[in-house]
Scaffold this motif. Structure first.
Motif, PDB file in Angstrom:
ATOM      1  N   PHE A 286       0.819  -1.207   0.000  1.00 36.09           N
ATOM      2  CA  PHE A 286       0.000   0.000   0.000  1.00 36.09           C
ATOM      3  C   PHE A 286       0.858   1.264   0.000  1.00 36.09           C
ATOM      4  O   PHE A 286       0.684   2.162  -0.822  1.00 36.09           O
ATOM      5  CB  PHE A 286      -0.928  -0.017   1.212  1.00 36.09           C
ATOM      6  CG  PHE A 286      -1.728   1.237   1.406  1.00 36.09           C
ATOM      7  CD1 PHE A 286      -2.805   1.511   0.586  1.00 36.09           C
ATOM      8  CD2 PHE A 286      -1.396   2.147   2.400  1.00 36.09           C
ATOM      9  CE1 PHE A 286      -3.546   2.666   0.756  1.00 36.09           C
ATOM     10  CE2 PHE A 286      -2.124   3.298   2.588  1.00 36.09           C
ATOM     11  CZ  PHE A 286      -3.208   3.564   1.762  1.00 36.09           C
ATOM     12  N   GLY A 287       1.813   1.334   0.934  1.00 32.98           N
ATOM     13  CA  GLY A 287       2.617   2.535   1.090  1.00 32.98           C
ATOM     14  C   GLY A 287       3.381   2.952  -0.146  1.00 32.98           C
ATOM     15  O   GLY A 287       3.303   4.116  -0.573  1.00 32.98           O
ATOM     16  N   PRO A 288       4.169   2.056  -0.765  1.00 30.77           N
ATOM     17  CA  PRO A 288       4.921   2.462  -1.958  1.00 30.77           C
ATOM     18  C   PRO A 288       4.037   2.974  -3.091  1.00 30.77           C
ATOM     19  O   PRO A 288       4.440   3.871  -3.844  1.00 30.77           O
ATOM     20  CB  PRO A 288       5.641   1.169  -2.367  1.00 30.77           C
ATOM     21  CG  PRO A 288       5.767   0.395  -1.101  1.00 30.77           C
ATOM     22  CD  PRO A 288       4.518   0.691  -0.329  1.00 30.77           C
ATOM     23  N   ILE A 289       2.838   2.429  -3.213  1.00 24.08           N
ATOM     24  CA  ILE A 289       1.948   2.880  -4.289  1.00 24.08           C
ATOM     25  C   ILE A 289       1.495   4.306  -4.041  1.00 24.08           C
ATOM     26  O   ILE A 289       1.611   5.183  -4.909  1.00 24.08           O
ATOM     27  CB  ILE A 289       0.742   1.934  -4.431  1.00 24.08           C
ATOM     28  CG1 ILE A 289       1.196   0.573  -4.949  1.00 24.08           C
ATOM     29  CG2 ILE A 289      -0.312   2.532  -5.374  1.00 24.08           C
ATOM     30  CD1 ILE A 289       0.124  -0.483  -4.946  1.00 24.08           C
ATOM     31  N   VAL A 290       0.959   4.583  -2.851  1.00 21.70           N
ATOM     32  CA  VAL A 290       0.386   5.910  -2.610  1.00 21.70           C
ATOM     33  C   VAL A 290       1.473   6.977  -2.502  1.00 21.70           C
ATOM     34  O   VAL A 290       1.240   8.140  -2.878  1.00 21.70           O
ATOM     35  CB  VAL A 290      -0.529   5.920  -1.371  1.00 21.70           C
ATOM     36  CG1 VAL A 290      -1.654   4.912  -1.536  1.00 21.70           C
ATOM     37  CG2 VAL A 290       0.235   5.662  -0.088  1.00 21.70           C
ATOM     38  N   VAL A 291       2.673   6.603  -2.010  1.00 17.97           N
ATOM     39  CA  VAL A 291       3.736   7.593  -1.860  1.00 17.97           C
ATOM     40  C   VAL A 291       4.532   7.761  -3.143  1.00 17.97           C
ATOM     41  O   VAL A 291       4.681   8.869  -3.659  1.00 17.97           O
ATOM     42  CB  VAL A 291       4.672   7.202  -0.693  1.00 17.97           C
ATOM     43  CG1 VAL A 291       5.882   8.138  -0.636  1.00 17.97           C
ATOM     44  CG2 VAL A 291       3.917   7.250   0.621  1.00 17.97           C
TER      45      VAL A 291
END
Length: 335
Positions: A286-291
């Motif tokens: 989740f994190g790498p995608i949104v950031v």
């Protein structure tokens, strides 16, 4: 239905306030398997709620519902969406990307993840490489083992090479601090062999052995370099044939330096007396995608504590943490 998949339903709920800063609250409802305890019959004892997923992360979802109810009749500071997803415990990268059109605008938005720890604001996360290595052999009757190749035995020097690399990897340290309750001072990388599967029967020489590697990366590490190190360690073993049937990669989430995390930490301190901004010794897609893909700002606060036993037997969440988190979220969203 996420990606049109029956049985995999994602909930998106929105309270749109055009012109105000964008806030997206993230949760997930799936859990890991459970064995050896009555994991799906919740029990309350001494202020603890026991059950599979109690801390990871149904307690935080309960807190969110309470917070939304508290703030129901107040003016909100944000243009807000809530997302409740599935398959976080496996992989949900394609699902998250599928949901983007329903969440716009996302560049510069605040993504508030409730899938994290209690007592501090998460501002960074580890990266991850999951690699499956298949060591190859040739099966024969165990009494005629000189005619075969024992894949389990051939896996031993492969495991030894990985353990030598582990010594090198785990000496590294990040500059990003972690909460003292973890028993650490800063984020640390990991290299763990968490599964080894090989053999069919005691009298059959096995023709393959599967090794599963879990490599966690600190923000200062490069994921391509970490993968290269793994491949070099495997290639250093002579006389063993192997391949990599599967590999997944999640880059690290770099530390967020933003006033919004200070605001959240201040509210947390007012409510609980606890505060701080720390890196998290976990990772996900989740994190790498949104950031990194969407250009959003990611931070987190949930109900997980080091002693809650997430993914383990008798997982629990503190009822007080649910109540406190609800108050923090309502004040953050609506003042």
């Amino acid at each position: 239905h996420a990606e049109g998949t029956p049985g995999r339903v994602t909930l998106l709920a929105q309270r749109r306030e055009p012109g105000r800063p964008r806030l997206i609250l993230y949760t997930h409802i799936d859990v890991v398997p459970a064995q050896g305890w009555d994991a799906f019959t919740p029990a309350v004892r001494d202020g603890r709620i026991y059950g599979r997923g109690a801390a990871d992360m149904k307690g935080a979802i309960a807190a969110l519902l309470l917070a939304l109810d508290m703030a129901r009749d107040k003016a909100w500071r944000f243009d807000t969406s809530v997302m409740v997803t599935t398959d976080e415990e496996i992989t949900q990268a394609s699902q998250i990307r599928y949901l983007r059109p329903y969440l716009e605008p996302v560049p510069g938005a605040c993504f508030f993840s409730l899938d994290t720890s209690f007592g501090y604001v998460q501002v960074a996360a580890l990266g991850c490489i999951h690699m499956e290595v298949r060591v190859k052999g040739r099966s024969v009757h165990s009494g005629m083992s000189h005619l075969g190749e024992n894949a389990v035995e051939k896996a031993v020097p492969v495991l030894d090479a990985l353990m030598q690399l582990k010594k090198k990897v785990t000496r590294r340290r990040s500059r990003v601090p972690v909460h003292p309750d973890t028993g650490l001072t800063v984020m640390e990388p990991r290299l763990n062999v968490n599964m080894v599967h090989g053999g069919l029967k005691a009298n059959i020489v096995p023709d393959e052995c599967l090794i599963t590697i879990d490599r966690r990366l600190i923000p200062e590490e490069d994921i391509a370099e970490a993968e290269r190190e793994l491949m070099e360690a495997l290639s250093s073993v002579d006389g063993v044939h192997w391949d990599v049937p599967s590999i997944s990669r999640n880059p690290t989430v770099p530390p967020l330096d933003d006033p919004v995390t200070g605001q959240l930490a201040g509210i947390l301190k007012d409510v609980t007396g606890q505060a701080g901004e720390y890196g998290e010794m976990g990772s996900g897609d989740f994190g790498p995608i949104v950031v990194l893909e969407w250009g959003a700002r990611l931070f987190g606060l949930g109900t997980i504590r080091a002693d809650c036993g997430i993914h383990g037997k008798n997982e629990f969440v503190y009822q007080r943490d649910i109540e406190d988190l609800a108050l923090v979220i309502s004040r953050f969203a609506a003042g």
